[in-house]
Scaffold this active site. Sequence first.
Site, PDB file in Angstrom:
ATOM      1  N   HIS A   1       0.833  -1.206   0.000  1.00  0.00           N
ATOM      2  CA  HIS A   1       0.000   0.000   0.000  1.00  0.00           C
ATOM      3  C   HIS A   1       0.869   1.258   0.000  1.00  0.00           C
ATOM      4  CE1 HIS A   1      -3.614   2.400   1.308  1.00  0.00           C
ATOM      5  NE2 HIS A   1      -2.651   3.175   1.771  1.00  0.00           N
ATOM      6  N   GLU A   2       1.806   1.340   0.923  1.00  0.00           N
ATOM      7  CA  GLU A   2       2.625   2.549   1.018  1.00  0.00           C
ATOM      8  C   GLU A   2       3.522   2.718  -0.207  1.00  0.00           C
ATOM      9  OE1 GLU A   2       1.794   4.675   3.040  1.00  0.00           O
ATOM     10  OE2 GLU A   2       0.673   3.484   4.485  1.00  0.00           O
TER      11      GLU A   2
ATOM     12  N   HIS B   1       1.701   4.572  -2.838  1.00  0.00           N
ATOM     13  CA  HIS B   1       1.786   6.031  -2.711  1.00  0.00           C
ATOM     14  C   HIS B   1       3.124   6.539  -3.250  1.00  0.00           C
ATOM     15  CE1 HIS B   1      -1.903   6.612  -0.545  1.00  0.00           C
ATOM     16  NE2 HIS B   1      -1.529   5.948   0.523  1.00  0.00           N
TER      17      HIS B   1
ATOM     18  N   HIS C   1       3.222   6.432  -6.974  1.00  0.00           N
ATOM     19  CA  HIS C   1       2.358   7.505  -7.476  1.00  0.00           C
ATOM     20  C   HIS C   1       3.148   8.814  -7.528  1.00  0.00           C
ATOM     21  CE1 HIS C   1      -1.883   9.580  -7.119  1.00  0.00           C
ATOM     22  NE2 HIS C   1      -1.242   9.928  -8.209  1.00  0.00           N
TER      23      HIS C   1
ATOM     24  N   GLU D   1      -6.145   7.596  -1.559  1.00  0.00           N
ATOM     25  CA  GLU D   1      -5.852   6.218  -1.190  1.00  0.00           C
ATOM     26  C   GLU D   1      -6.134   5.231  -2.327  1.00  0.00           C
ATOM     27  OE1 GLU D   1      -4.333   5.510   1.534  1.00  0.00           O
ATOM     28  OE2 GLU D   1      -4.526   7.505   2.424  1.00  0.00           O
TER      29      GLU D   1
ATOM     30  N   TYR E   1     -11.033   6.645   3.203  1.00  0.00           N
ATOM     31  CA  TYR E   1     -10.445   5.308   3.078  1.00  0.00           C
ATOM     32  C   TYR E   1     -11.459   4.319   2.500  1.00  0.00           C
ATOM     33  CZ  TYR E   1      -6.091   6.408   5.476  1.00  0.00           C
ATOM     34  OH  TYR E   1      -4.859   6.928   5.792  1.00  0.00           O
TER      35      TYR E   1
END
Length: 681
Positions: A469-470, A473, A476, A498, A615
């Site tokens: 998940h991180e 980011h 991105h 998110e 979220y």
Amino acid sequence: MSTSNSSFFTPAYPPPQWTHTPQQVEELAKKAGEDLIKLNDHIVSLENPTIENVVFPVINYENESYLRENMITFYENVSANKELRDASSEALRKMLEVAIEQNSRVDVYRVYKRLYESAKEDEMDPETYRWLEKTYISYKRNGLDLPEDKREEVKRLKVEVSNLCNDFHKNMNEEKGFIVYTAEDLEGVPQDNLDQFEKVEGGYKMTFKYPDVLPVIKYAKKQEIRKKSYIANENKLMANSEILLKVAKLRFKIAKLLGYDTYSDYVLEDRLAKTKSTVMDFLTDLRDKLTPLGKDELERLKEFKNNELKSRNLPPQDVYYAWDHSYYSNLLLEKEYQVDHQKISKYFPLDNTIKQMFSFYETIFDIKLHQIENPDPKTLWHPDAKLLAVYQNITHGSPKNQFMGWLYIDLHPREGKYTHAANFPLGGGYQLSDGGRMTPVTALVCNFTKPTKTKPSLLQHSEVTTFFHELGHGIHNILSQTKYSRFHGTAVPRDFVETPSQMLEFWTWSKNELKKLTAHYETGEPISDDLIDLLIKSKHVNTGLLNLRQLQLGLFDMALHTVDNEKDLETLDLAKLWNGYRESISLLQTDGIKTHGYSTFGHLAGGYESGYYGYLYSQVFANDIYYTLFKKDPMSVESGLKYRDSVLRPGDSRDIMIGLKEVLGREPNSDAFLQEMLGSN
């Protein structure tokens, strides 16, 4: 993950130098404030303000100050030097005070208002027009059309809120609480976790860092130990309780001064959801759908709990407590689904897992993540941190092997460090005047178990998902290509930000991809198909209760920021609200004991106020994208590049819905979201 860069171009811009002293941080913060004041003074002195002599100089200032200012405020989250952390925290406080002051200047607002009202959208570059429009709206939303006394009051209140939020996060980072337990107390906690604890007189020192407290709540056989740990963890930052209440009251006053019924009305005006009724309808509808599922799961867990108590010759209990949930959820997975997370973690040694994880991103997005071996220590803020150069267009597209930016990872807990998992966009990319690009810098900060002399850091499957998940980011931020740093990467609306990371979490539940991530830390063998099948089958076990917990947090946030009258605000009891919502929404009890978990709810003091619903809201888009583009073939390069170019690359330089419609071929819908939420796929 590449370890040799012989086939790549040398990065045009070297990595940052993390060599600041506390005094330098203080001086740079002071200069940042002075430079902003000087720039605005120049703007208002112009006899004939134009796009060329106002907008472009301010854009250049934003571009060039982005990394410089984020670096000095980032030390607060990662430095091992307390003096430097304190200086960083104070720097953030001072820069925010100046920013609020400058963003409240009517003379500057009038310049932008004049430019905006005379601008012709069809005659301007779209991103420049978007910059001007958002700047004008931002000043207007600061209340600069109000009378002077009200403007000054808004400014004063915003400074106070900013300072209180800074204190809230500083308290979280500097928290040092612990409980000393004996080996007998910690019966059931795996030895691998116990080996991480500091041994002190009387036994083991359990801190409230994730790698310490979570395994105790999850594995300790003795209910009183789980209870003690859970309550202490919830109440570890009581000072923040008062801070959050003050912040809520100040935000209410700000909203009223600005002409809004509630603070949520003010915040949501600038989000995809737009109105609090949209958010509340979304959350309450989801609650209605999930509550029956959650109640069924709760009854099953209660029965399972009492069978387990009976097997240990312990009396039955009528209540399923909050400190029971991690323990019995995990035990249920082990006993009825044969999912042993401790056993599974042996297949996820951190270094190999991350290496394989990087290879997925490399394939899907046609990039290369090259770790810099033996980097100059000056390019790291701590020896634990690692530095990677990211390249794009390795096999597809042009220019080949294009350097895209610097990615840092800092994965283990230490004193004073940020306590959760997050991506920090340190430097935004932007277009230079000569047509070239300034490349971005971003950092992933996590808190995974440290390696020992005999074992590497072994990740729980949930931690694998967290890092995936991180990293979403981070990528991105790295792959975004906007003209202006303001719109770069994750600078998208909070209720969309998110989406890219949530979409990529699906790879950690996809059989073929999941297997490729694994290699037993002793034998190197991948996890068996049987074990993977069992793990994937468990994805929707207790998913109702899991998502009701998210609803509890989202609805608590909304309740805090939708108060519309002074009387209700003055009688607002955060503890009563928090505990009531936990019982009525997440369905978990605490035997009448009030806990204060909201005092560690950092989102409410960090940009997610009246935004935690995001979220869940952003998962509507994430699930739709995955089901449409990747479900049939998660490693499709064609889909990956399409997604990269339509969703990641534009950042916030255009309306988000444009990119969504491009990748979906239609308007987004919630079909895939509800399928996942209700565990029916």
